[in-house]
Structure formats: C-alpha cells, structure tokens
Design a protein around this motif. Structure first.
Motif, mmCIF file in Angstrom:
data_model
loop_
_atom_site.group_PDB
_atom_site.id
_atom_site.type_symbol
_atom_site.label_atom_id
_atom_site.label_comp_id
_atom_site.label_asym_id
_atom_site.label_seq_id
_atom_site.Cartn_x
_atom_site.Cartn_y
_atom_site.Cartn_z
ATOM 1 N N GLN A 447 2.101 -1.379 -1.683
ATOM 2 C CA GLN A 447 3.520 -1.466 -1.158
ATOM 3 C C GLN A 447 4.302 -2.207 -1.627
ATOM 4 O O GLN A 447 5.541 -2.018 -1.930
ATOM 5 N N ALA A 448 4.075 -3.426 -2.115
ATOM 6 C CA ALA A 448 5.006 -4.557 -3.003
ATOM 7 C C ALA A 448 5.529 -3.535 -4.288
ATOM 8 O O ALA A 448 6.653 -3.435 -4.540
ATOM 9 N N LEU A 449 4.379 -3.116 -4.823
ATOM 10 C CA LEU A 449 4.792 -2.160 -6.151
ATOM 11 C C LEU A 449 5.828 -1.039 -5.547
ATOM 12 O O LEU A 449 6.599 -0.790 -6.696
ATOM 13 N N TYR A 450 5.487 -0.351 -4.479
ATOM 14 C CA TYR A 450 6.522 0.684 -4.315
ATOM 15 C C TYR A 450 7.920 0.074 -3.929
ATOM 16 O O TYR A 450 9.027 0.786 -4.534
ATOM 17 N N LEU A 451 8.077 -1.207 -3.530
ATOM 18 C CA LEU A 451 9.487 -1.685 -3.254
ATOM 19 C C LEU A 451 9.830 -2.124 -4.797
ATOM 20 O O LEU A 451 11.197 -1.831 -4.772
ATOM 21 N N ALA A 452 9.134 -2.460 -5.657
ATOM 22 C CA ALA A 452 9.650 -2.630 -6.891
ATOM 23 C C ALA A 452 10.071 -1.343 -7.511
ATOM 24 O O ALA A 452 11.314 -1.590 -8.344
ATOM 25 N N LYS A 453 9.447 -0.351 -7.448
ATOM 26 C CA LYS A 453 10.055 0.803 -8.253
ATOM 27 C C LYS A 453 11.356 1.225 -7.466
ATOM 28 O O LYS A 453 12.136 1.757 -7.981
ATOM 29 N N ARG A 454 11.201 1.138 -6.040
ATOM 30 C CA ARG A 454 12.359 1.721 -5.290
ATOM 31 C C ARG A 454 13.606 0.763 -5.714
ATOM 32 O O ARG A 454 14.664 1.505 -5.811
ATOM 33 N N ASP A 455 13.428 -0.488 -6.160
ATOM 34 C CA ASP A 455 14.481 -1.211 -6.380
ATOM 35 C C ASP A 455 15.091 -1.102 -7.622
ATOM 36 O O ASP A 455 15.705 -2.099 -8.382
ATOM 37 N N GLY A 456 14.745 -0.123 -8.468
ATOM 38 C CA GLY A 456 15.066 0.060 -9.754
ATOM 39 C C GLY A 456 14.014 -0.413 -10.990
ATOM 40 O O GLY A 456 14.211 -0.065 -11.968
ATOM 41 N N ARG A 457 12.748 -0.543 -10.835
ATOM 42 C CA ARG A 457 11.853 -0.643 -11.780
ATOM 43 C C ARG A 457 12.352 -2.033 -12.750
ATOM 44 O O ARG A 457 13.332 -2.699 -12.568
#
Length: 463
Positions: A447-457
C-alpha cells in the motif's frame, strides 16, 4: 592439606557434574538439534519445494486435461526434473487413467485392490497438500525411497493426480549416521504416528517410539508436539533427550545423549587442579561459539537464489521469515519491510530490450544488497520488485535507509551494454506491529509503494 585438597576436588566434581547436566539440557542438545534441523532442511525441504513446483506446473495440468495423449512428453518432463535437480526418482500418477508415469516408462496402473498402491489412494483422500513417506521404489528394484507425494489439481480445483520426487533412504540414512559421528549424539526422526523413519541406529528404523526402552511413557507427549527437554532411563543409563517438531516434514526430531558417558572425562579429571578445569571451561565456551557460528552459516546456505540477480528468490522467503519470527518470539525487536519497485521498467525493456532490463535488475539488486547489513534479508519479489527485511530497525530508520538507497540509485547512472541509463525507484516502507502476521505487513508495504507511485515515483512512503 591433603584432606582439604580432596574436599575441594570432590566439591569441584559435584559442581562440574551439575554444570555438565545443565549444559547438556540447556545448551548442547538444543544447539545440536538446531544444527541438524538446519541441515535436514537443506536435504529435504528443497525436494518438497521441487515437488510443489511440479504440482503447480502448467505443463502437467495441461497435459492431463489434454487427454494424456503423448506419454513420451511426460516421461521426458520427469527425466528432466531428475537430471536438473539430482533426484533419485520422479513420478506422476494420473487420477483419470490411473497410470503411473516414470522417467523411463509407464510403470503400471494403480489399483485400490493392490496393497502397494495404497499410498496413492491415501494421498488422493488426504486434506494436506503433500506427505513424506518411505516406500519401495518400483522403478529402482524396490530400493527403499523417501517420496514426497504432492497432490495435483486442475484449474478448477479438481484433484487430477499425484506427483513428486524421491530420495534414496540409504543416502539420507547415511547423513543421519554422519550427524551422530560429527556431534557424538544419537539422532532419530519419527513420523506423526510415532514410527521411527530415520535413525543413527538403523536397527530402530520402523520401530514405534512406545516400544523403545524408556520412551513408552514419553512418546504421547513427544507426538503431541510438546517440544523441549526430556529425561529417561534406558537400562542403567540416564539419557537426556531434546525433541522438536518439524512442521515442514511432519516429523519429530529427537537428539539424545547418555549423561553418564558425558561425565566420564570429568571423573577421570577428578584430581586435576582448578587451572585445568578453567582450561576445559574455556575450551567449552570456544566450542559453543564455534557451533553457533556454524549454525548461522548453515541458515545462510538454505536460501534459494534467484538465477538472474543472485539474491534470494520468493520461494526462499517462507522458511527464512519463519526462522526470523521464531527468533522474534524469543527476543522481540523491531522489524521493517522495504518494498522496492523500479520506475518505468516496462518502458526500459521496450526501448532498450529485455537484455538491458535484465542487466539493470542485476545491477540494482547488487547495489541494494550492498547498502544492507549482513543481518538483513533481500528477495527478488516480482518482475521488477525487491523485498527487503530489516532486522532490529524501526520505521523511521527504515524510511531513512529507503531514501538513502533511492537517492543513490537516482544519482548514479547505470552502465548497461555500453549505454548510460538513468533509473529511479519507488519504495514502500512498513514497520511490523506487535503480533502482526507477515501477509498483513507485506500488504501495508505494498500500500505504501502504491502511494509512492501515485505521488510521482522516485520517492518513499510509509504506512
């Protein structure tokens, strides 16, 4: 003076006797049990993993669902399994045709009326995914063989057969005898029914625990999974016993030692001075440290490595994380996960080719591994994903490490096939809470990885 020296010597003897007893019970036998458990995992857990992969192989399922038209294809597949993994034998039994396929031929058709085929119908009806059983191998002149019998299902969950590999019982038995010679302790393995399946005393193989001198009253407690120290008398000998359950094999490991034999040296040394006793104690401490070091090295060698990157693969995760959880139950500490994904990896593959993508995976895996401590674990988790397990590391420190790795990757171009390529990574960070199961912890890291990708990678996020 002579009386005083004798009194001191006798006191020293009795003190040493008590110390040796405690050392056998609390240190020597448990450490030997741990070492043997680690080594038997290498010998038998890998065949279980191979059999599991065979049971889930799409070739096997598609071949059965296609009507088993080409028997030679199945024989070729089984032969390749034997050659690739060094197995003594491999097999597949179809529930549709009841044919018993081996690498060389179709051996027979199994029948419920044939006593030698009862194993197959037992496997068909059991609830567990697999069993380990010792039977004669029809394909090898009835040589005693340890089979891993794995159930096979089609894509709809319907049972379609059993598959697996076999190891010669003689080869495994020789390892058990080697353990006894190396550790100077008797070793036995008993199945869930209490029958000795392997032993450093071959004459005990096949005998129930309840029929072994001194073990009749202890057998029910051992088979119930009650692990730890036991003491019993066999003839005139006082025997110390350490028992532990091996859930992967569904066996019980028994390591035992005659206490009187262990006291022989101290009896012969009764009148030696305290300096010699101190020397022996120092040697014992050195020997214990050496044994612990060997045990840790054995655990490291258990890892199954990813062929491309050279780091542990996803199949190695379960046994290693179970060992870590066991350590945490004894000595609680913080544990954090990093779930790392290479940004725009598909675009790199499409633009520069799959070979460049493979080279990038290899290079990044080594860079990430080089940033970790020896106690940390790294796995190739998916196509372009890596999972890092950080021991004794709280969430804030894990986040700091994630950003350090991320910035180092972004700042340093990768030399791939003579071309300088820039890569970035996104990282999900999660710290394990008390009693949190591993699947839930991985889910939070994802879930945290998903947030990192959503926030621009090219960033890290924690959940």
């Amino acid at each position: 003076m002579a009386g005083g020296f004798l009194a001191i010597s006798l006191l020293s003897y009795h003190t040493s006797k008590k110390a040796i007893h405690e050392s056998i019970v609390t240190s020597q036998l448990p450490l030997t049990s741990d070492n043997i458990y680690s080594e038997i995992q290498k010998d038998l857990i890998r065949p279980i993993l191979i059999s599991s992969l065979m049971a889930g192989d799409t070739f096997v399922r598609d071949w059965v669902l296609g009507g088993e038209r080409d028997g030679v294809a199945m024989q070729r597949y089984l032969k390749e399994i034997m050659q690739r993994h060094g197995a003594f034998t491999s097999f597949f039994v179809s529930d549709v045709t009841r044919r018993y396929y081996h690498a060389e031929s179709v051996l027979k058709q199994v029948s419920a009326d044939e006593p030698r085929d009862r194993w197959y119908f037992r496997v068909r009806d059991m609830k567990e995914a697999y069993e380990i059983n010792m039977d004669p191998d029809l394909a090898n002149k009835d040589a005693p063989t340890i089979f891993i019998n794995y159930r096979v299902f089609d894509y709809g969950g319907r049972f379609i057969g059993a598959t697996g590999i076999g190891l010669t019982a003689d080869a495994v038995q020789k390892r058990i005898v080697d353990y006894q010679q190396r550790y100077q302790r008797r070793i036995h393995f008993a199945d869930s029914k209490g029958r000795i399946v392997l032993s450093s005393r071959p004459e005990l193989v096949g005998k129930p625990l309840a029929e072994i001198d001194g073990l009749a009253t202890l057998a029910p407690r051992i088979l119930s999974g009650e692990q730890g120290h036991y003491e019993y008398t066999a003839g005139s000998q006082l025997v110390q016993l350490n028992a532990r359950h091996i859930p992967e094999l569904k066996w019980h490991l028994l390591v035992e030692q005659d206490e009187d034999a262990s006291l022989a040296d101290i009896r012969r040394s009764l009148y030696l001075n305290i300096a010699i006793v101190a020397l022996v104690a120092g040697f014992s401490i050195w020997l214990t440290a050496l044994t612990i070091g060997r045990y840790q090295r054995r655990l490291e060698e258990m890892a199954v490595t990813d062929k491309l990157t050279g780091i542990a693969n996803r199949q190695a995760f379960a046994p290693l994380i179970e060992q870590l959880l066991s350590e945490l139950r004894r000595s609680p500490q913080a544990v954090s996960l990093l779930l790392i994904d290479i940004d725009h990896f598909k675009q790199i593959n499409d633009t520069h080719g799959h070979q460049a993508g493979d080279d990038m995976l290899r290079t990044l895996a080594q860079r990430i591994a080089g940033s970790l401590r020896e106690s940390d674990l790294i796995f190739r988790w998916g196509g372009e994903e890596f999972l890092v397990v950080l021991r004794d590391c709280a969430g804030e420190n894990a986040r700091h490490l994630a950003d350090k790795i991320r910035m180092a990757v972004a700042a340093t171009p990768l030399a791939i096939n003579g071309t300088s390529l820039h890569a970035t990574i996104s990282v999900g960070v999660a710290e394990r809470t008390e009693d949190e199961d591993i699947d839930h912890l991985i889910g939070r890291a994802d879930q945290a990885l998903y947030l990192a990708k959503r926030d621009g990678r090219n960033c890290s996020r924690a959940v």
